[in-house]
Write a protein that holds these residues in place. Structure first.
Motif, PDB file in Angstrom:
ATOM      1  N   VAL A 185      -6.545  -2.179  -3.607  1.00 35.39           N
ATOM      2  CA  VAL A 185      -7.483  -1.098  -3.312  1.00 35.39           C
ATOM      3  C   VAL A 185      -8.068  -1.278  -1.911  1.00 35.39           C
ATOM      4  CG1 VAL A 185      -9.679  -0.041  -3.961  1.00 35.39           C
ATOM      5  CG2 VAL A 185      -8.035  -0.670  -5.738  1.00 35.39           C
ATOM      6  N   ALA A 186      -8.495  -2.499  -1.608  1.00 32.07           N
ATOM      7  CA  ALA A 186      -9.099  -2.765  -0.298  1.00 32.07           C
ATOM      8  C   ALA A 186      -8.113  -2.512   0.832  1.00 32.07           C
ATOM      9  CB  ALA A 186      -9.620  -4.195  -0.244  1.00 32.07           C
ATOM     10  N   ALA A 187      -6.864  -2.915   0.657  1.00 34.03           N
ATOM     11  CA  ALA A 187      -5.854  -2.716   1.702  1.00 34.03           C
ATOM     12  C   ALA A 187      -5.568  -1.236   1.918  1.00 34.03           C
ATOM     13  CB  ALA A 187      -4.566  -3.450   1.319  1.00 34.03           C
ATOM     14  N   CYS A 188      -5.509  -0.477   0.835  1.00 31.42           N
ATOM     15  CA  CYS A 188      -5.265   0.964   0.965  1.00 31.42           C
ATOM     16  C   CYS A 188      -6.442   1.661   1.635  1.00 31.42           C
ATOM     17  CB  CYS A 188      -5.008   1.576  -0.409  1.00 31.42           C
ATOM     18  SG  CYS A 188      -3.451   1.082  -1.191  1.00 31.42           S
ATOM     19  N   MET A 224      -6.322   3.773   5.149  1.00 29.55           N
ATOM     20  CA  MET A 224      -6.773   5.158   5.308  1.00 29.55           C
ATOM     21  C   MET A 224      -7.847   5.275   6.377  1.00 29.55           C
ATOM     22  SD  MET A 224      -6.725   6.962   1.527  1.00 29.55           S
ATOM     23  CE  MET A 224      -7.311   5.604   0.517  1.00 29.55           C
ATOM     24  N   ARG A 225      -8.753   4.305   6.417  1.00 28.99           N
ATOM     25  CA  ARG A 225      -9.796   4.358   7.447  1.00 28.99           C
ATOM     26  C   ARG A 225      -9.214   4.240   8.855  1.00 28.99           C
ATOM     27  NH1 ARG A 225     -12.948   1.273   3.695  1.00 28.99           N
ATOM     28  NH2 ARG A 225     -12.113  -0.646   4.597  1.00 28.99           N
ATOM     29  N   SER A 226      -8.263   3.335   9.024  1.00 20.81           N
ATOM     30  CA  SER A 226      -7.720   3.091  10.365  1.00 20.81           C
ATOM     31  C   SER A 226      -6.788   4.207  10.824  1.00 20.81           C
ATOM     32  CB  SER A 226      -6.987   1.749  10.399  1.00 20.81           C
ATOM     33  OG  SER A 226      -5.900   1.741   9.488  1.00 20.81           O
ATOM     34  N   SER A 227      -6.093   4.820   9.895  1.00 23.20           N
ATOM     35  CA  SER A 227      -5.132   5.867  10.270  1.00 23.20           C
ATOM     36  C   SER A 227      -5.746   7.258  10.298  1.00 23.20           C
ATOM     37  CB  SER A 227      -3.955   5.869   9.297  1.00 23.20           C
ATOM     38  OG  SER A 227      -4.374   6.278   7.999  1.00 23.20           O
ATOM     39  N   ASP A 249       7.255   3.482   1.473  1.00 23.97           N
ATOM     40  CA  ASP A 249       6.780   3.746   2.834  1.00 23.97           C
ATOM     41  C   ASP A 249       5.536   2.952   3.212  1.00 23.97           C
ATOM     42  OD1 ASP A 249       8.836   5.526   3.182  1.00 23.97           O
ATOM     43  OD2 ASP A 249       7.636   7.279   2.668  1.00 23.97           O
ATOM     44  N   ALA A 250       5.314   1.835   2.561  1.00 23.58           N
ATOM     45  CA  ALA A 250       4.157   1.020   2.908  1.00 23.58           C
ATOM     46  C   ALA A 250       4.467   0.173   4.137  1.00 23.58           C
ATOM     47  CB  ALA A 250       3.788   0.115   1.738  1.00 23.58           C
ATOM     48  N   ALA A 251       3.427  -0.117   4.914  1.00 24.85           N
ATOM     49  CA  ALA A 251       3.600  -0.911   6.122  1.00 24.85           C
ATOM     50  C   ALA A 251       2.400  -1.829   6.294  1.00 24.85           C
ATOM     51  CB  ALA A 251       3.739  -0.003   7.347  1.00 24.85           C
ATOM     52  N   ASP A 252       2.592  -2.884   7.051  1.00 24.71           N
ATOM     53  CA  ASP A 252       1.535  -3.815   7.415  1.00 24.71           C
ATOM     54  C   ASP A 252       0.804  -4.326   6.173  1.00 24.71           C
ATOM     55  OD1 ASP A 252       2.274  -3.354  10.052  1.00 24.71           O
ATOM     56  OD2 ASP A 252       0.910  -1.649  10.219  1.00 24.71           O
ATOM     57  N   GLY A 253      -0.554  -4.222   6.176  1.00 26.14           N
ATOM     58  CA  GLY A 253      -1.344  -4.779   5.089  1.00 26.14           C
ATOM     59  C   GLY A 253      -1.082  -4.118   3.759  1.00 26.14           C
ATOM     60  N   THR A 254      -0.768  -2.841   3.780  1.00 25.33           N
ATOM     61  CA  THR A 254      -0.486  -2.143   2.527  1.00 25.33           C
ATOM     62  C   THR A 254       0.800  -2.664   1.897  1.00 25.33           C
ATOM     63  OG1 THR A 254      -1.534  -0.179   3.470  1.00 25.33           O
ATOM     64  CG2 THR A 254      -0.255   0.120   1.469  1.00 25.33           C
ATOM     65  N   ALA A 255       1.821  -2.896   2.714  1.00 22.11           N
ATOM     66  CA  ALA A 255       3.089  -3.426   2.199  1.00 22.11           C
ATOM     67  C   ALA A 255       2.884  -4.799   1.580  1.00 22.11           C
ATOM     68  CB  ALA A 255       4.114  -3.492   3.327  1.00 22.11           C
ATOM     69  N   ALA A 267       0.105  -6.006   0.327  1.00 20.15           N
ATOM     70  CA  ALA A 267      -0.688  -5.876  -0.892  1.00 20.15           C
ATOM     71  C   ALA A 267       0.139  -5.328  -2.047  1.00 20.15           C
ATOM     72  CB  ALA A 267      -1.883  -4.963  -0.635  1.00 20.15           C
ATOM     73  N   LEU A 268       1.140  -4.494  -1.752  1.00 17.85           N
ATOM     74  CA  LEU A 268       1.969  -3.894  -2.801  1.00 17.85           C
ATOM     75  C   LEU A 268       3.119  -4.786  -3.249  1.00 17.85           C
ATOM     76  CD1 LEU A 268       2.099  -0.167  -1.652  1.00 17.85           C
ATOM     77  CD2 LEU A 268       1.498  -0.959  -3.945  1.00 17.85           C
ATOM     78  N   ALA A 269       3.354  -5.870  -2.547  1.00 22.99           N
ATOM     79  CA  ALA A 269       4.470  -6.759  -2.902  1.00 22.99           C
ATOM     80  C   ALA A 269       4.293  -7.265  -4.333  1.00 22.99           C
ATOM     81  CB  ALA A 269       4.534  -7.929  -1.927  1.00 22.99           C
ATOM     82  N   GLY A 270       5.331  -7.112  -5.125  1.00 22.12           N
ATOM     83  CA  GLY A 270       5.305  -7.578  -6.505  1.00 22.12           C
ATOM     84  C   GLY A 270       4.849  -6.544  -7.513  1.00 22.12           C
ATOM     85  N   TYR A 271       4.375  -5.392  -7.056  1.00 19.78           N
ATOM     86  CA  TYR A 271       3.975  -4.344  -7.993  1.00 19.78           C
ATOM     87  C   TYR A 271       5.211  -3.599  -8.503  1.00 19.78           C
ATOM     88  CZ  TYR A 271      -1.061  -4.696  -7.450  1.00 19.78           C
ATOM     89  OH  TYR A 271      -2.361  -5.134  -7.492  1.00 19.78           O
ATOM     90  N   VAL A 272       5.177  -3.259  -9.775  1.00 17.11           N
ATOM     91  CA  VAL A 272       6.300  -2.577 -10.408  1.00 17.11           C
ATOM     92  C   VAL A 272       6.035  -1.078 -10.419  1.00 17.11           C
ATOM     93  CG1 VAL A 272       7.663  -2.315 -12.515  1.00 17.11           C
ATOM     94  CG2 VAL A 272       6.762  -4.580 -11.854  1.00 17.11           C
TER      95      VAL A 272
END
Length: 465
Positions: free
Chosen positions: A364-367, A371-374, A390-396, A398-403
């Protein structure tokens, strides 16, 4: 398109009559010069056995408010007090609406039909009791979008244009008039309880608590909760659970209600009564919806705190029945329940299965940071990253390992996300105001419902399974 629910039988059940002689005032609807149907929600009407009404009967019941069979013999304007922007006001009550009918839905739940814009009542004060057509159109858009995004919301059942010209300070005037009917799981507010406290009506407070527990059932308090056998404590725990989920659902939807006063908070945890609402154009905690909210009290990022504060006013009211400690213990559950609900709903909207509390909070924090930065509009962000794509940088990271969950619906292959920022709302209204063209509204509702179908059933709050 969303599948139509199985048609239910009409089952009138006016339980509110148990409380009517002290909860409200019998009233009559205004005699409108016209009753032109502009919107009828047959999808919602099917659930309470009303979709088969011919237009002339729809006009009779929802424009002239002739009683439905075996239901309330006369509309009831409910009495309540409330904090409005943290200032206590004992002179509120239903000033341009009333409770018209109650019935069971296809799941056996007790539902209310309530109005907005149906005329003056004893609580109208200086108001004219009317609703602008634009206000009604805005409410149908808000309820459709919120439902599609998994928020527990009232349903806009009907909009009927009533042929009057209204003067308003916040709209170009004269402007067209309407009467609206909403379908809700109840119309009892925190302000309803506050009124009974102010009048020291202990017996009525106990009766109201019993009514809520009987007709809006929820999970029991935790086993170790102090005072868990007291009805008022049971209700407090249920309300805290519902309100924590409601607050989370607003935040994940990127929605700003605008006026979270205690008279606008439904004891069922159901969002309702939409005035100056907005959807976020970008992820901004300070974004406000109401032009008159000068201090930002109900800004986007302050909504959870506002809802929690309102729950505190319910606890104060329930002190009429029980001591404070068990009510405070219930209040203390709000924060953890809210964080759990945010994580659960965030993963649902992203289209991934929840992982663990720590990982979900980091996601949640990474997303949010992305959104704030973009500056990307939140609906576009969730659409673009559905299933972790389509995740990149911190979002990618943070999403690693999610199904990923099911993202096969064709909506997710669309280039753009469905949204309801203010420009879209004004575009729909402009077609009505300038050309009396209702097709853009119907098209927008159809697309919103298609999006809702793609999202699927929202997650159930913990303890409500």
């Amino acid at each position: 398109m969303t599948a139509e629910p199985q048609a239910a039988a009409y089952r009138p059940d006016p339980k509110i009559l148990e409380l009517a002689n002290w909860l409200g005032d019998p009233v009559s609807a205004a005699p409108f010069p016209a009753t032109d149907i502009r919107f009828r929600n047959d999808h919602a009407a099917r659930s309470v056995g009303l979709a088969g009404l011919p237009d002339q009967d729809w006009q009779r019941h929802f424009g002239r408010f002739e009683p439905l069979a075996d239901n309330l013999p006369q509309p009831l304007a409910l009495r309540y007090h409330g904090h409005q922007f943290r200032n206590y006001n004992p002179e509120i009550g239903d000033g341009r609406g009333f409770l018209f009918a109650q019935m069971r839905d296809d799941e056996g739940r007790l539902l209310d039909l309530g109005t907005k814009g149906s005329g003056r009542t004893p609580h109208s004060r200086a108001g004219d009791g009317r609703l602008t057509l634009k206000g009604a159109v805005r409410e149908v858009l808000a309820t459709e979008m919120l439902e599609a995004l998994g928020v527990n919301t009232s349903k806009t059942l009907s909009i009927i244009e009533t042929g009057e010209q209204l003067e308003r300070g916040d709209e170009p005037s004269p402007t067209r008039s309407a009467v609206m009917v909403r379908l809700s799981h109840g119309h009892l507010r925190i302000g309803t309880f506050q009124r009974l406290l102010a009048l020291e009506e202990r017996d009525h407070m106990a009766a109201l608590v019993g009514y809520c527990l009987a007709h809006f059932p929820g999970p029991p308090p935790p086993q170790d909760a102090p005072g868990r056998d007291e009805p008022a404590v049971q209700l407090m725990h249920q309300v805290i659970s519902r309100m924590a989920d409601l607050a989370a659902s607003y935040m994940v939807a990127g929605f700003v209600h605008g006026v979270l006063n205690t008279d606008n908070i439904n004891i069922t945890g159901e969002s309702f009564d939409y005035g100056p609402w907005r959807w976020l154009p970008s992820w901004d905690a300070g974004f406000t919806a109401a032009y008159f909210d000068h201090s930002g009290l109900y800004a986007f990022g302050r909504q959870p705190e506002a809802i929690h504060w309102n729950c505190g006013q319910l606890a104060v009211a329930l002190r009429l029945l029980v001591d404070a400690p068990p009510l405070i213990a219930a209040m203390e559950r709000f924060g953890p329940l809210y964080m759990e609900a945010v994580a659960r709903r965030w993963c649902w909207r992203l289209g991934v299965a929840p992982h663990s509390p720590t990982r979900d909070a980091a996601l949640v924090a990474a997303c949010e940071q992305a959104m704030r930065s973009s500056g990307v509009q939140p609906d576009s962000f969730f659409h673009r990253h559905r299933g972790g794509r389509d995740a990149a940088d911190g979002t990618a990271q943070a999403l690693a390992g999610y199904v990923p969950t099911d993202s096969s619906h064709p909506y997710w292959q669309e280039d753009t996300a469905e949204s309801l920022v203010i420009d879209e709302v004004e575009r729909v209204w402009d077609a009505i105001a300038r050309r009396d063209d209702w097709q853009p509204l119907h098209d927008k509702i159809a697309r919103i419902r298609w999006m809702g179908e793609a999202h699927g059933t929202p997650p159930t709050p913990r303890g409500h399974e």
